[in-house]
Motif scaffolding. Sequence first.
Motif, PDB file in Angstrom:
ATOM      1  N   GLN A  96       0.052  -6.427  -4.762  1.00 30.87           N
ATOM      2  CA  GLN A  96       1.437  -5.960  -4.614  1.00 30.87           C
ATOM      3  C   GLN A  96       1.180  -4.260  -4.859  1.00 30.87           C
ATOM      4  N   GLN A  97       0.450  -3.755  -5.523  1.00 33.12           N
ATOM      5  CA  GLN A  97       0.278  -2.269  -5.431  1.00 33.12           C
ATOM      6  C   GLN A  97      -0.310  -1.711  -4.271  1.00 33.12           C
ATOM      7  N   ARG A  98      -1.520  -2.363  -3.698  1.00 34.28           N
ATOM      8  CA  ARG A  98      -1.930  -2.033  -2.468  1.00 34.28           C
ATOM      9  C   ARG A  98      -1.006  -1.886  -1.120  1.00 34.28           C
ATOM     10  N   VAL A  99      -0.042  -3.118  -1.340  1.00 36.26           N
ATOM     11  CA  VAL A  99       1.104  -3.208  -0.375  1.00 36.26           C
ATOM     12  C   VAL A  99       2.030  -1.896  -0.602  1.00 36.26           C
ATOM     13  N   ALA A 100       2.481  -1.472  -1.749  1.00 36.38           N
ATOM     14  CA  ALA A 100       3.002  -0.464  -2.038  1.00 36.38           C
ATOM     15  C   ALA A 100       2.411   0.861  -1.728  1.00 36.38           C
ATOM     16  N   ILE A 101       1.231   0.962  -1.728  1.00 36.14           N
ATOM     17  CA  ILE A 101       0.451   2.081  -1.318  1.00 36.14           C
ATOM     18  C   ILE A 101       0.730   2.117   0.365  1.00 36.14           C
ATOM     19  N   ALA A 102       0.474   1.134   0.876  1.00 30.12           N
ATOM     20  CA  ALA A 102       0.358   1.005   2.502  1.00 30.12           C
ATOM     21  C   ALA A 102       1.990   1.494   2.955  1.00 30.12           C
ATOM     22  N   ARG A 103       2.812   0.970   2.312  1.00 33.75           N
ATOM     23  CA  ARG A 103       4.203   1.336   2.450  1.00 33.75           C
ATOM     24  C   ARG A 103       4.408   2.901   2.293  1.00 33.75           C
ATOM     25  N   ALA A 104       3.893   3.338   1.251  1.00 32.36           N
ATOM     26  CA  ALA A 104       4.056   4.776   0.804  1.00 32.36           C
ATOM     27  C   ALA A 104       3.504   5.780   2.055  1.00 32.36           C
ATOM     28  N   VAL A 105       2.445   5.418   2.752  1.00 33.86           N
ATOM     29  CA  VAL A 105       1.672   6.289   3.655  1.00 33.86           C
ATOM     30  C   VAL A 105       2.212   5.737   5.158  1.00 33.86           C
ATOM     31  N   ALA A 106       3.034   4.831   5.381  1.00 33.19           N
ATOM     32  CA  ALA A 106       3.545   4.332   6.665  1.00 33.19           C
ATOM     33  C   ALA A 106       3.769   5.361   7.604  1.00 33.19           C
ATOM     34  N   ASN A 107       4.379   6.297   6.986  1.00 33.17           N
ATOM     35  CA  ASN A 107       4.986   7.200   8.013  1.00 33.17           C
ATOM     36  C   ASN A 107       4.029   8.408   8.097  1.00 33.17           C
ATOM     37  N   ALA A 108       2.815   8.327   7.603  1.00 36.58           N
ATOM     38  CA  ALA A 108       1.707   9.505   7.660  1.00 36.58           C
ATOM     39  C   ALA A 108       2.391  10.594   7.207  1.00 36.58           C
ATOM     40  N   PRO A 109       2.796  10.667   5.912  1.00 39.92           N
ATOM     41  CA  PRO A 109       3.255  11.762   5.043  1.00 39.92           C
ATOM     42  C   PRO A 109       2.179  12.804   4.908  1.00 39.92           C
ATOM     43  N   LEU A 110       2.688  13.932   4.479  1.00 37.41           N
ATOM     44  CA  LEU A 110       1.750  15.124   4.083  1.00 37.41           C
ATOM     45  C   LEU A 110       1.400  15.011   2.818  1.00 37.41           C
ATOM     46  N   LEU A 111       2.311  14.552   1.716  1.00 44.05           N
ATOM     47  CA  LEU A 111       2.244  14.519   0.451  1.00 44.05           C
ATOM     48  C   LEU A 111       2.355  13.181   0.017  1.00 44.05           C
ATOM     49  N   LEU A 112       1.552  12.693  -0.874  1.00 45.20           N
ATOM     50  CA  LEU A 112       1.797  11.555  -1.800  1.00 45.20           C
ATOM     51  C   LEU A 112       1.829  11.763  -3.190  1.00 45.20           C
ATOM     52  N   LEU A 113       2.945  11.314  -3.832  1.00 44.07           N
ATOM     53  CA  LEU A 113       3.274  11.309  -5.264  1.00 44.07           C
ATOM     54  C   LEU A 113       3.190   9.864  -5.682  1.00 44.07           C
ATOM     55  N   ALA A 114       2.155  10.154  -6.840  1.00 39.77           N
ATOM     56  CA  ALA A 114       2.225   8.612  -7.379  1.00 39.77           C
ATOM     57  C   ALA A 114       2.397   8.807  -9.083  1.00 39.77           C
ATOM     58  N   ASP A 115       3.115   7.888  -9.697  1.00 40.25           N
ATOM     59  CA  ASP A 115       3.353   8.008 -10.965  1.00 40.25           C
ATOM     60  C   ASP A 115       2.808   6.572 -11.501  1.00 40.25           C
ATOM     61  N   GLU A 116       1.678   7.069 -12.272  1.00 36.45           N
ATOM     62  CA  GLU A 116       0.769   5.804 -13.212  1.00 36.45           C
ATOM     63  C   GLU A 116       0.750   4.614 -12.041  1.00 36.45           C
ATOM     64  N   PRO A 117       0.152   4.657 -10.844  1.00 38.94           N
ATOM     65  CA  PRO A 117       0.136   3.710  -9.938  1.00 38.94           C
ATOM     66  C   PRO A 117      -0.772   2.268 -10.236  1.00 38.94           C
ATOM     67  N   THR A 118      -1.746   2.796 -11.384  1.00 37.94           N
ATOM     68  CA  THR A 118      -2.432   1.762 -11.855  1.00 37.94           C
ATOM     69  C   THR A 118      -1.999   1.261 -13.223  1.00 37.94           C
ATOM     70  N   GLY A 119      -0.909   1.609 -13.571  1.00 32.42           N
ATOM     71  CA  GLY A 119      -0.515   1.497 -15.129  1.00 32.42           C
ATOM     72  C   GLY A 119      -0.451   0.212 -15.748  1.00 32.42           C
ATOM     73  N   ASN A 120       0.151  -0.787 -14.496  1.00 31.60           N
ATOM     74  CA  ASN A 120       0.388  -2.162 -14.962  1.00 31.60           C
ATOM     75  C   ASN A 120      -0.885  -3.142 -14.660  1.00 31.60           C
ATOM     76  N   LEU A 121      -2.038  -2.751 -14.364  1.00 31.30           N
ATOM     77  CA  LEU A 121      -3.212  -3.465 -13.858  1.00 31.30           C
ATOM     78  C   LEU A 121      -4.203  -3.301 -14.970  1.00 31.30           C
ATOM     79  N   ASP A 122      -5.047  -4.361 -15.026  1.00 34.23           N
ATOM     80  CA  ASP A 122      -6.131  -4.415 -15.876  1.00 34.23           C
ATOM     81  C   ASP A 122      -7.097  -3.630 -15.664  1.00 34.23           C
ATOM     82  N   PRO A 123      -8.209  -3.075 -16.195  1.00 35.61           N
ATOM     83  CA  PRO A 123      -8.940  -2.078 -15.687  1.00 35.61           C
ATOM     84  C   PRO A 123      -9.800  -2.214 -14.592  1.00 35.61           C
TER      85      PRO A 123
END
Length: 230
Positions: free
Chosen positions: A155-182
């Motif tokens: 799910q988080q990898r899909v969210a990353i793909a969605r975040a960069v779908a429009n080829a942005p210049l800047l990516l802002l991520a707030d605890e993108p791995t915070g809910n995942l096991d190590p």
Amino acid sequence: MNDMTDIEILKIDTVSRHYGEGETRLDILKDTSLSMRKGEMVGLVAPSGTGKSTLLHLAGLLERPDGGDVLINGTSCGRLGDGDRTAIRRMEIGFVYQFHHLLPEFSALENVMMPQMIAGLSRAEAVERASQLLDYLRIGHRAEHRPAELSGGEQQRVAIARAVANAPLLLLADEPTGNLDPVTAHYVFDALEALVRQSGLAALIATHNHELAARMDRRVTLSEGRIVEV
């Protein structure tokens, strides 16, 4: 000719932000500054309550500063109208949150297509771009599955793909791995890092994971309302 890495994608210029007035006023950020260039990953490692979310909201044009300015690719955004700020946010900034916020009724592919179609791409173009991103993030084989059928890391990898779908210049991520096991957190971060390096966007990533933060180009924290290099 200038090196592409010299391009200043994000500039937070002596920004201040407070809530309330008079005796109830709470100063969150005080004349703080940060610059980020193309292809740079910056880790924001700060305790809760220090203004981390406020800083990300200002950088993402979700809030306006009370003082100072935020520039995206050289464009001063502090006094822009809401329509112009929305247009910059839609086309030049990608967001990844701790919770994936995928639309449950749509497939992984459709979730990644959505921002592209909103931006005006044809369905065929959106399908091609979304498929390429999901393949790059090694989740193309799950493209037709809905979020409930995916693991947390997927799910988080899909969210990353969605975040960069429009080829942005800047990516802002707030605890993108915070809910995942190590183990899954490292896998997702590997995918995120590879995407950032390959595309050359600038990425500001808030995390409590010091091991992941150590892999970034720079690390900053917040102290008494100001950004401080670690």
